[in-house]
Design an enzyme around this catalytic site. Structure first.
Site, PDB file in Angstrom:
ATOM      1  N   CYS A  56       0.836  -1.217   0.000  1.00  0.00           N
ATOM      2  CA  CYS A  56       0.000   0.000   0.000  1.00  0.00           C
ATOM      3  C   CYS A  56       0.866   1.260   0.000  1.00  0.00           C
ATOM      4  CB  CYS A  56      -0.921  -0.019   1.215  1.00  0.00           C
ATOM      5  SG  CYS A  56      -1.710   1.562   1.588  1.00  0.00           S
ATOM      6  N   GLY A  57       0.634   2.145  -0.976  1.00  0.00           N
ATOM      7  CA  GLY A  57       1.405   3.375  -1.088  1.00  0.00           C
ATOM      8  C   GLY A  57       1.270   4.277   0.122  1.00  0.00           C
ATOM      9  N   HIS A  58       0.048   4.436   0.631  1.00  0.00           N
ATOM     10  CA  HIS A  58      -0.167   5.288   1.806  1.00  0.00           C
ATOM     11  C   HIS A  58       0.493   4.694   3.045  1.00  0.00           C
ATOM     12  CE1 HIS A  58      -2.487   8.155  -0.256  1.00  0.00           C
ATOM     13  NE2 HIS A  58      -3.605   7.473  -0.359  1.00  0.00           N
ATOM     14  N   CYS A  59       0.505   3.359   3.136  1.00  0.00           N
ATOM     15  CA  CYS A  59       1.166   2.702   4.267  1.00  0.00           C
ATOM     16  C   CYS A  59       2.666   2.971   4.238  1.00  0.00           C
ATOM     17  CB  CYS A  59       0.916   1.195   4.233  1.00  0.00           C
ATOM     18  SG  CYS A  59      -0.832   0.734   4.361  1.00  0.00           S
TER      19      CYS A  59
END
Length: 497
Positions: A56-59
């Site tokens: 996940c990019g946001h993670c």
């Protein structure tokens, strides 16, 4: 007998060891699995869990901020611990605690959990969990404490009250308890009053940008102080990004002037400085927000306003109301005079709402599924001689993509019908004055003779959609409406703008 007792003890220890997993640290963050989850909740009174997916990019963006926050809390000898759970491995935990997207943060306070509602910067995380474990305002009884408090925070609100039990002090504390994003401090020290040359019952907002120190001068009520903090804690011109989005859209100022720039083209350097004075002039009335059109994550925002990168620079006004009305200026030149004229005309209520639409394709009715845009929607959908089924979709929506072959088959089934039309409209590129689409796909049947609009809530199968049409919209399958989201949807949706 002794041997039997020893065997029993050893067996118990082996059993305990098999069900208990050691809690290890990774960059000061507790690594949690299903085997040590309960132990962590029992051991620590205050613990923030981050459920994440490695891809996940946001993670990935949150990870260094989360580790920084964990280190800060450790240095402060805080009781709060930060933990992380790989939800792609610990699927049972993710399912048990209803994790539906990544990252998801949940805060446990003495065994009871609540949803995390703070920002994703280290300072925001520390401020939020500190508010949940301590007093609403930090007690500051020396000049050194006040100076350190102000210097260590981007925004700090300090109340100066001789009587901390007074009604005004209680209002200050109530606001401090309600606002998660910023820290509040309070002092009754004569030494502090003298150093800062303040009178009793005064409140100041200190920040390390724009005007460094701002006094609250309005009547002291919860609403007015909350408004003051939310307005003055933001920069004069806010750069829209993942970190500021929540503050921008959840703030008290609902009118936003959006300035679309290209970083690559040098627009920020060319225009930003000249915007400071008008931004200050309209502060509290309209929020100035810049959006970098070069960012891939901002493509959907451009779509929402009917803009392309080649249109940069550009400006629009949006009102954060239910149907999100937007406004377009007459002149595309971003001069200070044009900006002020645009804003003043809007504030005077003299601007007409801007409705975006695509050009009508020449072959819009060539295929079994007819193509609708803003200009031909009424003519087709409100044709009282026919039932017209319309799918409102978004090109990026995963559920819409899954529906596409079924919907094409539906169009093929009714292509020779004189009483039924199957149509679709890209709702991200076309708007209608009387219809607001906030989730995708949305399927509506416009009934013959009456034009009554009946929304479809059933299963998206060829058979069920056909039954719905043939029953004149009476067969709705009895399914309640739910707003669907793609788990990989990292960009603010239309209903979040």
């Amino acid at each position: 007998m002794k041997f039997a007792l020893l065997a029993t003890v050893v067996g118990a220890c082996l059993l305990f060891g098999a069900t208990r997993a050691e809690i290890v640290l990774d960059s000061d963050v507790l690594v949690i699995t299903k085997d040590n989850f309960e132990e962590a909740v029992k051991k620590y009174d205050y613990i923030l869990f981050k459920y994440y997916a490695p891809w996940c990019g946001h993670c990935k963006a949150l990870a260094p901020e989360y580790a920084k926050a964990a280190k800060t809390l450790l240095e402060q000898n805080s009781e709060v611990k930060l933990a992380k759970v790989d939800a792609t491995i610990e699927t049972d935990l993710a399912e048990q605690y209803e994790v539906k997207g990544y990252p998801t943060l949940k805060f446990y306070r003495k065994g009871t959990h609540i949803e995390y509602s703070g920002g994703r910067k280290a300072e925001d995380i520390v401020n939020w969990v500190t508010k949940r474990t301590g007093p609403p305002a930090k007690d500051l009884q020396s000049v050194e404490e006040v100076k350190a408090f102000i210097e260590n925070n981007n925004v700090a609100i300090v109340g100066f009250f001789k009587d901390l039990e007074s009604e005004k002090a209680k209002v200050f504390m109530e606001v401090g308890n309600a606002i998660d994003d910023h820290v509040f401090g309070v002092s009754s020290s004569d030494e502090v009053f003298s150093e800062y040359k303040v009178e009793d019952n005064k409140i100041f907002l200190f920040k390390n940008f724009d005007n460094k120190q701002i006094e609250f001068v309005d009547e002291l009520t919860v609403d007015k102080l909350t408004y003051f903090v939310q307005v003055e804690s933001l920069p004069l011109i806010v750069e829209f990004n993942q970190e500021t989005a929540r503050k921008v859209f959840s703030g008290k100022i609902k009118n936003h002037l959006l300035l679309f720039f290209s970083q690559e083209a040098g627009h920020f350097d060319k225009y930003l400085e000249s915007l400071t004075k008008p931004a200050e002039e309209y502060r509290g009335k309209i929020l100035f927000v810049t959006i970098n059109a070069d960012e891939a994550d901002h493509e959907r925002i451009l779509d929402f306003f009917g803009l392309k990168k080649e249109n940069m620079p550009a400006m629009r006004i949006i009102q954060l109301e239910e149907d999100m009305p937007k406004y377009k200026p007459e002149s595309t030149d971003l001069t200070v005079d044009n900006i002020k004229e645009f804003v003043n005309t809007f504030l005077d209520g003299k601007l007409k709402r801007h409705i975006i639409t695509q050009d009508l394709p020449e072959d819009w009715d060539k295929n079994p599924v007819k193509v609708l845009v803003g200009t031909n929607f009424a003519e087709v959908a409100y044709d009282k001689s026919k039932h017209v089924l319309v799918e409102f979709y978004a090109p990026w929506c995963g559920h819409c993509k899954q529906l596409a072959p079924i919907y094409e088959a539906l169009g093929e089934k009714y292509k020779d019908s004189e009483k039924v039309v199957i149509a679709k409209m890209d709702a991200t590129a076309n708007e209608l004055e009387d219809i607001t689409i906030s989730s995708f796909p949305k399927i509506i049947l416009y009934k013959a003779e009456t034009n009554e609009a009946v929304e479809y809530y059933g299963e998206r199968t060829l058979n069920d959609l056909s039954k719905f049409i043939d029953s004149d919209g009476a067969d709705e399958q009895g399914v309640e409406e739910t707003e669907e989201e793609d788990e990989d949807d990292d960009v603010p949706r239309k209903d979040e703008l």
